[in-house]
Design a protein around this motif. Structure first.
Motif, mmCIF file in Angstrom:
data_model
loop_
_atom_site.group_PDB
_atom_site.id
_atom_site.type_symbol
_atom_site.label_atom_id
_atom_site.label_comp_id
_atom_site.label_asym_id
_atom_site.label_seq_id
_atom_site.Cartn_x
_atom_site.Cartn_y
_atom_site.Cartn_z
ATOM 1 N N GLN A 1 0.846 -1.186 0.000
ATOM 2 C CA GLN A 1 0.000 0.000 0.000
ATOM 3 C C GLN A 1 0.881 1.235 0.000
ATOM 4 O O GLN A 1 1.949 1.248 0.602
ATOM 5 C CB GLN A 1 -0.876 0.052 1.257
ATOM 6 C CG GLN A 1 -1.932 -0.996 1.312
ATOM 7 C CD GLN A 1 -2.773 -0.870 2.569
ATOM 8 O OE1 GLN A 1 -2.859 0.186 3.180
ATOM 9 N NE2 GLN A 1 -3.391 -1.972 2.955
ATOM 10 N N PHE A 2 0.395 2.252 -0.683
ATOM 11 C CA PHE A 2 1.066 3.547 -0.672
ATOM 12 C C PHE A 2 0.002 4.582 -0.336
ATOM 13 O O PHE A 2 -1.013 4.671 -1.022
ATOM 14 C CB PHE A 2 1.689 3.851 -2.043
ATOM 15 C CG PHE A 2 2.278 5.218 -2.116
ATOM 16 C CD1 PHE A 2 3.561 5.455 -1.661
ATOM 17 C CD2 PHE A 2 1.538 6.284 -2.618
ATOM 18 C CE1 PHE A 2 4.104 6.726 -1.705
ATOM 19 C CE2 PHE A 2 2.076 7.551 -2.671
ATOM 20 C CZ PHE A 2 3.364 7.784 -2.210
ATOM 21 N N VAL A 3 0.225 5.344 0.710
ATOM 22 C CA VAL A 3 -0.745 6.354 1.106
ATOM 23 C C VAL A 3 -0.327 7.690 0.498
ATOM 24 O O VAL A 3 0.746 8.216 0.797
ATOM 25 C CB VAL A 3 -0.853 6.457 2.641
ATOM 26 C CG1 VAL A 3 -1.844 7.550 3.025
ATOM 27 C CG2 VAL A 3 -1.278 5.124 3.217
ATOM 28 N N GLY A 4 -1.184 8.186 -0.396
ATOM 29 C CA GLY A 4 -0.947 9.471 -1.046
ATOM 30 C C GLY A 4 -1.655 10.585 -0.306
ATOM 31 O O GLY A 4 -1.983 10.468 0.873
ATOM 32 N N PHE A 5 -1.933 11.673 -1.009
ATOM 33 C CA PHE A 5 -2.554 12.839 -0.394
ATOM 34 C C PHE A 5 -3.975 12.543 0.092
ATOM 35 O O PHE A 5 -4.346 12.919 1.188
ATOM 36 C CB PHE A 5 -2.590 14.002 -1.386
ATOM 37 C CG PHE A 5 -1.229 14.418 -1.843
ATOM 38 C CD1 PHE A 5 -0.279 14.860 -0.937
ATOM 39 C CD2 PHE A 5 -0.885 14.352 -3.181
ATOM 40 C CE1 PHE A 5 0.984 15.236 -1.352
ATOM 41 C CE2 PHE A 5 0.369 14.725 -3.609
ATOM 42 C CZ PHE A 5 1.308 15.168 -2.692
ATOM 43 N N ASN A 6 -4.763 11.888 -0.742
ATOM 44 C CA ASN A 6 -6.144 11.595 -0.357
ATOM 45 C C ASN A 6 -6.591 10.201 -0.783
ATOM 46 O O ASN A 6 -7.773 9.910 -0.763
ATOM 47 C CB ASN A 6 -7.100 12.645 -0.928
ATOM 48 C CG ASN A 6 -7.018 12.745 -2.437
ATOM 49 O OD1 ASN A 6 -6.289 12.000 -3.074
ATOM 50 N ND2 ASN A 6 -7.771 13.648 -3.007
ATOM 51 N N LYS A 7 -5.626 9.348 -1.171
ATOM 52 C CA LYS A 7 -5.953 7.987 -1.591
ATOM 53 C C LYS A 7 -4.965 6.997 -1.002
ATOM 54 O O LYS A 7 -3.784 7.304 -0.839
ATOM 55 C CB LYS A 7 -5.904 7.857 -3.118
ATOM 56 C CG LYS A 7 -6.951 8.657 -3.836
ATOM 57 C CD LYS A 7 -6.793 8.507 -5.333
ATOM 58 C CE LYS A 7 -7.749 9.445 -6.042
ATOM 59 N NZ LYS A 7 -7.428 9.573 -7.444
#
Length: 143
Positions: A61-67
């Protein structure tokens, strides 16, 4: 936070990018209700490019700005060519050295840097092979 499936689709020494408007991205999209991230990854790859994966593996998993991106690596059959569909304007294979010059989002660049194992470089990942995803896949499944 929205859940998204993001696909790194490989063929030989290249990776597939799609272009919606002005930015290139990796194929993928929002996970629907009652859909697993893996199902979403396969659906989005086919909806955006007409390609069907022959093998896939969950990376991480990669947590971006809003996803929250559920990142998968997928391989397609030899000779299969992507065709832009739905909201996609263009599909194109890029070699790693050309990826650094593309106009991509911050999450896309970060995902590629993580895959390559080098910050600041979208380096070759050609020695890494996808395999069938299973319940045991939790972290990097490189072989």
């Amino acid at each position: 936070m929205k859940e998204q499936a993001t696909v790194i689709c490989r063929r030989d020494d290249t990776v597939l990018f799609v272009r919606h408007r002005i930015r290139w991205t990796l194929p993928g999209g929002i996970v629907r209700a009652n859909e697993s991230p893996l199902q979403c990854a396969h659906r989005e790859l086919e909806e955006q490019t007409s390609l069907v994966a022959v093998s896939s593996a969950y990376l991480w998993q990669f947590v971006g700005f809003n996803k929250r991106h559920h990142v998968f690596i997928m391989e397609i059959a030899d000779g299969a060519d992507p065709q832009p569909r739905n909201e996609i304007r263009t599909c194109r294979w890029f070699v790693p050295r050309d990826i650094e010059t593309l106009r991509v989002s911050v999450p896309t660049r970060s995902i590629l840097e993580l895959v390559s194992g080098r910050r600041g470089h979208a380096a070759p990942w050609t020695n890494q092979r996808a395999r069938r995803a299973g319940a045991h896949d939790r972290h990097l499944p490189w072989e």
